[in-house]
Design a protein around this motif. Structure first.
Motif, PDB file in Angstrom:
ATOM      1  N   ARG A  36      36.176  32.666  26.316  1.00 21.58           N
ATOM      2  CA  ARG A  36      36.829  33.980  26.438  1.00 21.58           C
ATOM      3  C   ARG A  36      38.120  34.026  25.623  1.00 21.58           C
ATOM      4  NH1 ARG A  36      34.483  33.587  31.729  1.00 21.58           N
ATOM      5  NH2 ARG A  36      36.230  32.374  32.525  1.00 21.58           N
ATOM      6  N   ALA A  37      38.904  32.962  25.691  1.00 23.48           N
ATOM      7  CA  ALA A  37      40.167  32.917  24.941  1.00 23.48           C
ATOM      8  C   ALA A  37      39.905  32.966  23.441  1.00 23.48           C
ATOM      9  CB  ALA A  37      40.960  31.656  25.302  1.00 23.48           C
ATOM     10  N   LEU A  50      33.712  22.194  35.094  1.00 24.88           N
ATOM     11  CA  LEU A  50      33.845  21.965  33.652  1.00 24.88           C
ATOM     12  C   LEU A  50      33.273  23.133  32.854  1.00 24.88           C
ATOM     13  CD1 LEU A  50      32.924  18.168  33.479  1.00 24.88           C
ATOM     14  CD2 LEU A  50      35.196  19.178  33.113  1.00 24.88           C
ATOM     15  N   LEU A  51      32.126  23.647  33.298  1.00 24.26           N
ATOM     16  CA  LEU A  51      31.522  24.797  32.611  1.00 24.26           C
ATOM     17  C   LEU A  51      32.421  26.031  32.694  1.00 24.26           C
ATOM     18  CD1 LEU A  51      27.774  24.386  33.583  1.00 24.26           C
ATOM     19  CD2 LEU A  51      28.780  24.169  31.291  1.00 24.26           C
ATOM     20  N   GLU A  52      33.068  26.228  33.831  1.00 21.33           N
ATOM     21  CA  GLU A  52      33.976  27.374  33.966  1.00 21.33           C
ATOM     22  C   GLU A  52      35.173  27.220  33.036  1.00 21.33           C
ATOM     23  OE1 GLU A  52      35.275  30.973  34.621  1.00 21.33           O
ATOM     24  OE2 GLU A  52      33.336  30.239  35.319  1.00 21.33           O
ATOM     25  N   ARG A  53      35.692  26.011  32.921  1.00 19.91           N
ATOM     26  CA  ARG A  53      36.791  25.779  31.975  1.00 19.91           C
ATOM     27  C   ARG A  53      36.328  26.030  30.541  1.00 19.91           C
ATOM     28  NH1 ARG A  53      38.821  20.015  33.497  1.00 19.91           N
ATOM     29  NH2 ARG A  53      40.117  20.288  31.654  1.00 19.91           N
ATOM     30  N   LEU A  54      35.103  25.638  30.235  1.00 22.80           N
ATOM     31  CA  LEU A  54      34.537  25.893  28.916  1.00 22.80           C
ATOM     32  C   LEU A  54      34.388  27.403  28.681  1.00 22.80           C
ATOM     33  CD1 LEU A  54      33.495  24.423  26.401  1.00 22.80           C
ATOM     34  CD2 LEU A  54      31.235  24.359  27.480  1.00 22.80           C
ATOM     35  N   ARG A  55      33.959  28.123  29.713  1.00 25.74           N
ATOM     36  CA  ARG A  55      33.868  29.597  29.614  1.00 25.74           C
ATOM     37  C   ARG A  55      35.246  30.206  29.373  1.00 25.74           C
ATOM     38  NH1 ARG A  55      30.744  28.744  34.437  1.00 25.74           N
ATOM     39  NH2 ARG A  55      28.564  28.551  33.842  1.00 25.74           N
ATOM     40  N   ASP A  56      36.277  29.650  30.005  1.00 20.76           N
ATOM     41  CA  ASP A  56      37.651  30.133  29.771  1.00 20.76           C
ATOM     42  C   ASP A  56      38.026  29.991  28.298  1.00 20.76           C
ATOM     43  OD1 ASP A  56      37.981  30.749  32.468  1.00 20.76           O
ATOM     44  OD2 ASP A  56      39.106  28.907  32.924  1.00 20.76           O
ATOM     45  N   PHE A  57      37.680  28.846  27.703  1.00 25.89           N
ATOM     46  CA  PHE A  57      37.950  28.647  26.276  1.00 25.89           C
ATOM     47  C   PHE A  57      37.160  29.647  25.433  1.00 25.89           C
ATOM     48  CE2 PHE A  57      39.846  24.514  27.322  1.00 25.89           C
ATOM     49  CZ  PHE A  57      40.915  24.503  26.440  1.00 25.89           C
ATOM     50  N   LYS A  67      37.299  34.271  21.873  1.00 24.58           N
ATOM     51  CA  LYS A  67      36.844  35.618  21.518  1.00 24.58           C
ATOM     52  C   LYS A  67      38.015  36.601  21.466  1.00 24.58           C
ATOM     53  CE  LYS A  67      32.132  35.049  23.087  1.00 24.58           C
ATOM     54  NZ  LYS A  67      31.185  35.199  24.192  1.00 24.58           N
ATOM     55  N   LYS A  68      38.921  36.500  22.412  1.00 22.05           N
ATOM     56  CA  LYS A  68      40.097  37.383  22.432  1.00 22.05           C
ATOM     57  C   LYS A  68      40.971  37.134  21.209  1.00 22.05           C
ATOM     58  CE  LYS A  68      43.519  39.875  24.361  1.00 22.05           C
ATOM     59  NZ  LYS A  68      44.178  40.463  23.216  1.00 22.05           N
ATOM     60  N   ARG A  69      41.186  35.869  20.875  1.00 23.50           N
ATOM     61  CA  ARG A  69      42.023  35.533  19.720  1.00 23.50           C
ATOM     62  C   ARG A  69      41.372  35.981  18.416  1.00 23.50           C
ATOM     63  NH1 ARG A  69      44.945  29.827  21.355  1.00 23.50           N
ATOM     64  NH2 ARG A  69      45.549  30.491  23.440  1.00 23.50           N
ATOM     65  N   VAL A  70      40.052  35.874  18.328  1.00 26.81           N
ATOM     66  CA  VAL A  70      39.341  36.359  17.137  1.00 26.81           C
ATOM     67  C   VAL A  70      39.534  37.873  17.013  1.00 26.81           C
ATOM     68  CG1 VAL A  70      37.034  36.762  16.162  1.00 26.81           C
ATOM     69  CG2 VAL A  70      37.669  34.482  16.978  1.00 26.81           C
ATOM     70  N   GLU A  71      39.406  38.584  18.120  1.00 22.50           N
ATOM     71  CA  GLU A  71      39.595  40.038  18.094  1.00 22.50           C
ATOM     72  C   GLU A  71      41.027  40.388  17.689  1.00 22.50           C
ATOM     73  OE1 GLU A  71      38.609  43.736  17.779  1.00 22.50           O
ATOM     74  OE2 GLU A  71      37.141  42.175  18.212  1.00 22.50           O
ATOM     75  N   ASP A  72      42.000  39.655  18.207  1.00 24.39           N
ATOM     76  CA  ASP A  72      43.402  39.885  17.817  1.00 24.39           C
ATOM     77  C   ASP A  72      43.596  39.651  16.320  1.00 24.39           C
ATOM     78  OD1 ASP A  72      43.936  40.446  20.471  1.00 24.39           O
ATOM     79  OD2 ASP A  72      44.947  38.536  20.874  1.00 24.39           O
ATOM     80  N   LEU A  73      42.963  38.603  15.791  1.00 22.12           N
ATOM     81  CA  LEU A  73      43.063  38.326  14.353  1.00 22.12           C
ATOM     82  C   LEU A  73      42.401  39.435  13.533  1.00 22.12           C
ATOM     83  CD1 LEU A  73      42.474  34.477  14.162  1.00 22.12           C
ATOM     84  CD2 LEU A  73      44.557  35.715  13.552  1.00 22.12           C
ATOM     85  N   ARG A  74      41.279  39.965  14.023  1.00 26.13           N
ATOM     86  CA  ARG A  74      40.625  41.079  13.316  1.00 26.13           C
ATOM     87  C   ARG A  74      41.549  42.286  13.253  1.00 26.13           C
ATOM     88  NH1 ARG A  74      35.268  39.581  15.915  1.00 26.13           N
ATOM     89  NH2 ARG A  74      34.175  38.615  14.180  1.00 26.13           N
ATOM     90  N   THR A  75      42.243  42.557  14.349  1.00 30.70           N
ATOM     91  CA  THR A  75      43.190  43.673  14.377  1.00 30.70           C
ATOM     92  C   THR A  75      44.319  43.431  13.383  1.00 30.70           C
ATOM     93  OG1 THR A  75      42.672  44.140  16.690  1.00 30.70           O
ATOM     94  CG2 THR A  75      44.779  44.978  15.858  1.00 30.70           C
ATOM     95  N   GLN A  76      44.866  42.218  13.377  1.00 27.33           N
ATOM     96  CA  GLN A  76      45.930  41.892  12.417  1.00 27.33           C
ATOM     97  C   GLN A  76      45.441  42.011  10.985  1.00 27.33           C
ATOM     98  OE1 GLN A  76      47.396  37.984  13.384  1.00 27.33           O
ATOM     99  NE2 GLN A  76      48.705  38.731  15.022  1.00 27.33           N
ATOM    100  N   LEU A  77      44.234  41.534  10.716  1.00 22.07           N
ATOM    101  CA  LEU A  77      43.676  41.609   9.371  1.00 22.07           C
ATOM    102  C   LEU A  77      43.482  43.062   8.959  1.00 22.07           C
ATOM    103  CD1 LEU A  77      42.515  40.311   6.835  1.00 22.07           C
ATOM    104  CD2 LEU A  77      40.308  40.154   8.024  1.00 22.07           C
ATOM    105  N   SER A  78      43.002  43.887   9.859  1.00 21.26           N
ATOM    106  CA  SER A  78      42.807  45.305   9.559  1.00 21.26           C
ATOM    107  C   SER A  78      44.137  45.960   9.194  1.00 21.26           C
ATOM    108  CB  SER A  78      42.173  46.006  10.765  1.00 21.26           C
ATOM    109  OG  SER A  78      42.079  47.388  10.545  1.00 21.26           O
TER     110      SER A  78
END
Length: 136
Positions: free
Chosen positions: A103-104, A94-101, A106-117
């Motif tokens: 990571r996902a 369960l903790l590993e699945r939570l870690r997957d979320f 954080k990646k989506r936030v970074e993608d949104l920052r790129t789009q916003l920029s």
């Protein structure tokens, strides 16, 4: 009605979600009102509001309803097994699945920052272009 419970209108105001959206999340099983009043009104608790806030925060990151349901299930299971009630291997899964979320997200936030920029660069270019338009 207990002071611990809120009607859907108060929940909508607190979560900044529409009544329709809250009802939709109820229909899909993401959040279930904790109780109903004698008149049949949905009644929610602080835990229900917290659950809706998780959903609200996942939505702009593009998580699907199934992913939201999965994350809520993971956190529900971890919360229910507070302590040592959960076998170590199941807890780690369960903790590993939570870690997957994590990571996902954080990646989506970074993608949104790129789009916003890029959007800000475009808006700045338009503003600069407008300042170069000759007066009539």
């Amino acid at each position: 009605m207990s002071s611990e419970h809120m009607q859907i209108g108060e929940v909508a105001a607190r979560t900044e979600l529409s009544l329709r959206t809250i009802r939709h999340y109820e229909e899909t099983g993401l959040v279930i009102p904790s109780a109903r009043s004698q008149g049949g009104f949905r009644l929610y608790t602080e835990a229900d509001v917290a659950r809706l806030m998780v959903i609200r925060r996942m939505k702009p990151l593009g998580f699907t309803l199934d992913e939201m349901r999965d994350l809520l299930d993971i956190t529900d299971r971890l919360d229910a097994a507070a302590g040592d009630d959960l076998p170590a291997d199941r807890r780690e899964e369960l903790l590993e699945r939570l870690r997957d979320f994590d990571r996902a997200a954080k990646k989506r936030v970074e993608d949104l920052r790129t789009q916003l920029s890029r959007a800000e660069e475009f808006a700045a270019a338009l503003a600069a272009r407008l300042t170069r338009v000759p007066a009539p």
